[in-house]
Write an enzyme that holds these catalytic residues in place. Sequence first.
Site, PDB file in Angstrom:
ATOM      1  N   ASP A  18       3.584   8.081  -1.452  1.00 22.76           N
ATOM      2  CA  ASP A  18       3.820   6.731  -1.974  1.00 22.76           C
ATOM      3  C   ASP A  18       3.757   5.608  -0.937  1.00 22.76           C
ATOM      4  OD1 ASP A  18       4.301   8.332  -4.161  1.00 22.76           O
ATOM      5  OD2 ASP A  18       6.353   7.675  -4.486  1.00 22.76           O
ATOM      6  N   ASP A  60       3.135   6.306  -7.094  1.00 21.33           N
ATOM      7  CA  ASP A  60       3.765   5.866  -8.336  1.00 21.33           C
ATOM      8  C   ASP A  60       2.709   5.065  -9.089  1.00 21.33           C
ATOM      9  OD1 ASP A  60       6.283   6.957  -8.062  1.00 21.33           O
ATOM     10  OD2 ASP A  60       7.276   5.083  -7.548  1.00 21.33           O
ATOM     11  N   HIS A  62       3.216   3.343 -12.475  1.00 19.34           N
ATOM     12  CA  HIS A  62       4.080   3.110 -13.626  1.00 19.34           C
ATOM     13  C   HIS A  62       3.427   2.246 -14.701  1.00 19.34           C
ATOM     14  CE1 HIS A  62       7.268   5.020 -11.513  1.00 19.34           C
ATOM     15  NE2 HIS A  62       7.491   4.043 -10.657  1.00 19.34           N
ATOM     16  N   HIS A  79       7.973  -2.182 -10.193  1.00 19.09           N
ATOM     17  CA  HIS A  79       7.166  -1.869  -9.005  1.00 19.09           C
ATOM     18  C   HIS A  79       6.032  -0.926  -9.385  1.00 19.09           C
ATOM     19  CE1 HIS A  79       9.973   1.500  -9.320  1.00 19.09           C
ATOM     20  NE2 HIS A  79       9.074   2.217  -8.651  1.00 19.09           N
ATOM     21  N   LYS A 104       2.001  10.049 -10.289  1.00 23.08           N
ATOM     22  CA  LYS A 104       3.280  10.390 -10.911  1.00 23.08           C
ATOM     23  C   LYS A 104       3.936   9.120 -11.430  1.00 23.08           C
ATOM     24  CE  LYS A 104       5.769  10.290  -6.494  1.00 23.08           C
ATOM     25  NZ  LYS A 104       6.702   9.212  -6.789  1.00 23.08           N
ATOM     26  N   CYS A 143      11.638   9.536  -3.052  1.00 19.64           N
ATOM     27  CA  CYS A 143      10.491  10.374  -3.415  1.00 19.64           C
ATOM     28  C   CYS A 143      10.105  11.390  -2.343  1.00 19.64           C
ATOM     29  CB  CYS A 143       9.309   9.497  -3.793  1.00 19.64           C
ATOM     30  SG  CYS A 143       9.636   8.534  -5.295  1.00 19.64           S
TER      31      CYS A 143
END
Length: 189
Positions: A18, A60, A62, A79, A104, A143
């Site tokens: 990340d 990430d 999202h 974020h 993810k 993470c």
Amino acid sequence: MLQPAKMLQEGDGLLVVDVQNDFCPGGTLAIEGGDEVVPVLNSWIQAARERGLPVYLSRDWHPKGHPSFSPQQGPWPVHCLQDTEGAAFHPDLMVPEGSVVVTKGVRFDQDQLSVFDETGFSAKLRRDGVRRLWIGGLALDVCVMESAMDARREGFEVCLLLPACRPVTREGGEKALDRLRRMGAEVIN
């Protein structure tokens, strides 16, 4: 000074967790010194590529309305929204051709802090012949920790690259290191 080329060997893989714009200075969930991990990780990425070892990068990714966001009563500000500059990898991070990007944090019903959480990543590592995973990235106490703990649960050796990590908080980072050591991860200073 760590010398990645001398430490990496057959059966190793490198996981970069990340290292995205929103976790670096100026981002919506900036981690102090988050951008400082980039040159350290780049040296490990270069060494892994030179040795012919696999490089994996998690991100990430999202969707709008993700359950981890504070407007949805989650713990974090908005974020790493899909397809935004904040979700992009840091511009100075090497992302070599042939690297595997593991996405993810896409579920609407839960967060996915670990790169192993319902991604099939452990199966990919086994297919690639990885036995030991070198891990660095952001954030150490979220993470990175969750991914390293899951790697240990899945039976992989773990070497945490401490100079290539930054925590959300110092206290959280210390707790994460303690948990990881107790799970058998090797912390590399």
